[in-house]
Design a protein around this motif. Sequence first.
Motif, PDB file in Angstrom:
ATOM      1  N   GLY A 121      39.432  43.345  44.237  1.00  0.00           N
ATOM      2  CA  GLY A 121      39.213  42.080  44.934  1.00  0.00           C
ATOM      3  C   GLY A 121      39.284  40.877  44.001  1.00  0.00           C
ATOM      4  N   ILE A 122      39.539  41.121  42.706  1.00  0.00           N
ATOM      5  CA  ILE A 122      39.704  40.053  41.718  1.00  0.00           C
ATOM      6  C   ILE A 122      40.811  39.091  42.150  1.00  0.00           C
ATOM      7  CG2 ILE A 122      41.341  41.390  40.332  1.00  0.00           C
ATOM      8  CD1 ILE A 122      38.728  38.964  38.934  1.00  0.00           C
ATOM      9  N   THR A 123      41.634  39.545  43.058  1.00  0.00           N
ATOM     10  CA  THR A 123      42.705  38.687  43.575  1.00  0.00           C
ATOM     11  C   THR A 123      42.126  37.426  44.223  1.00  0.00           C
ATOM     12  OG1 THR A 123      44.817  38.838  44.694  1.00  0.00           O
ATOM     13  CG2 THR A 123      42.918  39.693  45.890  1.00  0.00           C
ATOM     14  N   ILE A 124      40.800  37.408  44.432  1.00  0.00           N
ATOM     15  CA  ILE A 124      40.109  36.198  44.886  1.00  0.00           C
ATOM     16  C   ILE A 124      40.425  35.018  43.964  1.00  0.00           C
ATOM     17  CG2 ILE A 124      38.001  36.815  43.583  1.00  0.00           C
ATOM     18  CD1 ILE A 124      37.398  35.189  46.776  1.00  0.00           C
ATOM     19  N   VAL A 125      40.597  35.313  42.670  1.00  0.00           N
ATOM     20  CA  VAL A 125      40.930  34.251  41.710  1.00  0.00           C
ATOM     21  C   VAL A 125      42.247  33.574  42.109  1.00  0.00           C
ATOM     22  CG1 VAL A 125      41.636  33.839  39.315  1.00  0.00           C
ATOM     23  CG2 VAL A 125      39.628  35.238  39.792  1.00  0.00           C
ATOM     24  N   GLY A 126      43.239  34.413  42.414  1.00  0.00           N
ATOM     25  CA  GLY A 126      44.520  33.873  42.865  1.00  0.00           C
ATOM     26  C   GLY A 126      44.357  33.115  44.168  1.00  0.00           C
ATOM     27  N   ALA A 127      43.521  33.662  45.059  1.00  0.00           N
ATOM     28  CA  ALA A 127      43.325  33.030  46.371  1.00  0.00           C
ATOM     29  C   ALA A 127      42.692  31.650  46.220  1.00  0.00           C
ATOM     30  CB  ALA A 127      42.458  33.928  47.251  1.00  0.00           C
ATOM     31  N   LEU A 128      41.763  31.523  45.267  1.00  0.00           N
ATOM     32  CA  LEU A 128      41.101  30.230  45.059  1.00  0.00           C
ATOM     33  C   LEU A 128      42.112  29.169  44.588  1.00  0.00           C
ATOM     34  CD1 LEU A 128      37.769  31.384  43.373  1.00  0.00           C
ATOM     35  CD2 LEU A 128      37.989  30.243  45.583  1.00  0.00           C
TER      36      LEU A 128
END
Lengths: 475, 105
Positions: free
Chosen positions: B54-61
């Motif tokens: 879920g680290i892809t949250i960084v990209g999403a932000l």
Amino acid sequence: MFDMIIPLLYLFSAILFILGIRRLSKVRTANSGNSLAAAGMAVAIVVTMAIVSGGAAWPYIIGGMIVGSIIGMVSANRVEMTQMPEMVALFNGFGGGASALVSLALFFAAFDGHKSGDFLMTDFADIGTVSSGISAILGLVVGAITFSGSMIAFLKLNGTIKGNAFQFPGRNAFNALLTVGPIVAGIILCVTPMPFATAMTIMLAIAAATLIVGVTATLPIGGADMPVVISLLNSLSGVAAAMAGFAVKNPVLIIAGSLVGASGLILTMIMCKSMNRTLGGVLFKSFGSTSSSNDGYTNITESSPEELAMLLEDAERVVFVPGYGLAVAQAQHATRELADLLQANGTEVRYAIHPVAGRMPGHMNVLLAEADVPYEQLIEMDEINSEFKTTDISIVLGANDVINPAAINDESSPIYGMPILNVHESRSVVVVKRSLSPGFAGIPNALFDGDNTIMVFGDAKKVLTETIAEFKENL
Amino acid sequence: MDVQQAMQSLNIFAPLMIGLYVFVLAIFLGFELITKVPPTLHTPLMSGANAISGITIVGALYCAKTDYPLLANILGAVAIAFAMINVVGGFAVTRRMLQMFGRKK
């Protein structure tokens, strides 16, 4: 100063992930490993919010975070231990989906900056380079396959989609075409100027094609192959995150994503080995989906919970062999209760755990732990196999293919060579099962025909509850 | 090709190259970290690793920026929600499972 601190904090977050994963792979430290990884995530999120704070669209960020957190928290707390496989599949799908959406959002941001003339995706600041554009394409492809594949796995695991009936000729060629095609199209999109509308169409076609591949690749895979598929999808969600990391040029995404990719791949390999199958075999060859003859049995001895209770009274050593049927019947507590009674009666009780019993890696361990079965009583396959010879009664609870002796002594059997639990070597075998229907391999189980085997037909929980009542009465 | 050119073609400090090095080395690290996992931990490890993805949250932000078009913002918000489900749900469910393993001791 601030410029220096940000990358260092990301490094700190990556270190927390590494320590977290390492600690998660040992029983004693697993809990702290999970907390460390969660702390790493918190650091990464806070740092990123600090980075974007200058031009952040806060309503979207806060809204998304609140909605996601609530859904995640509520479902994590409500889920039953028996539903854990589908929960993990669902969470995994959302991770992959998020990576795909990040890539899509980057593209739409670039499209918007474009007003007239030929469009070249990599001209735009937030994509910037061909490598960044191609990474975003790969993030979209892998993320979309992970998303739709996980959703299908979820629906199969919770029983909405049954069996492995979905077959069509040329499936592998079709899937290959719909995976390679979008990647090629994406690369062309990154290096060729083209009209705006064309580029947009290509982008959406890539998303649609890869979503379809996730479905057509996962649908035909049989239930007992699910541990392999879930581990692989888990690995892919990491790869998708790493690709998104290349697209936005963020090291912590790349590190965390590739760690998950590697760990998922290791689990996938362990699962394949436990089934004596290759990854290619699981993904590309359908398994035993055609023949499903229920008959062919000649020597079935049917029995009742009453008789089972009587047999158990005199047994010195009993081994429970749990399988997917135990999870379906939610019989873990009844199993524990019967085990307690047996132990009070002086019987030695243990549990034989096949690595791929159930629908996800470690499924049986989680179920039995929920019923407070002591960890030391769960014995792995290699260790317990030599002990069946001295076991009085093996009680099979909803397991099938993992105890089929055909894997050892019938070279023509499709499961020949698969490591099994040598249940047939014990003095008597009691198989608790709803019917004689075959497991995922679609083949009859020679064990059921054995002279030392008796069948008790029925739902595992019901049978065990009746056995417990009977056992108590006789004492 | 003279030495100067050769050195330049080896410029691993180009961002893409650094990324590739990090990617490959982290994969090897991942393999080394968890070659031996007891079966009891297969599910928690998988679900914990799943939460980390879920680290892809960084990209999403990164995608929810005011100078981005509405569509990108909406996709970003959905991506943030998806990633948060993965992160919060994943860590919470892993915690629940691990507490179950620990409690009988």
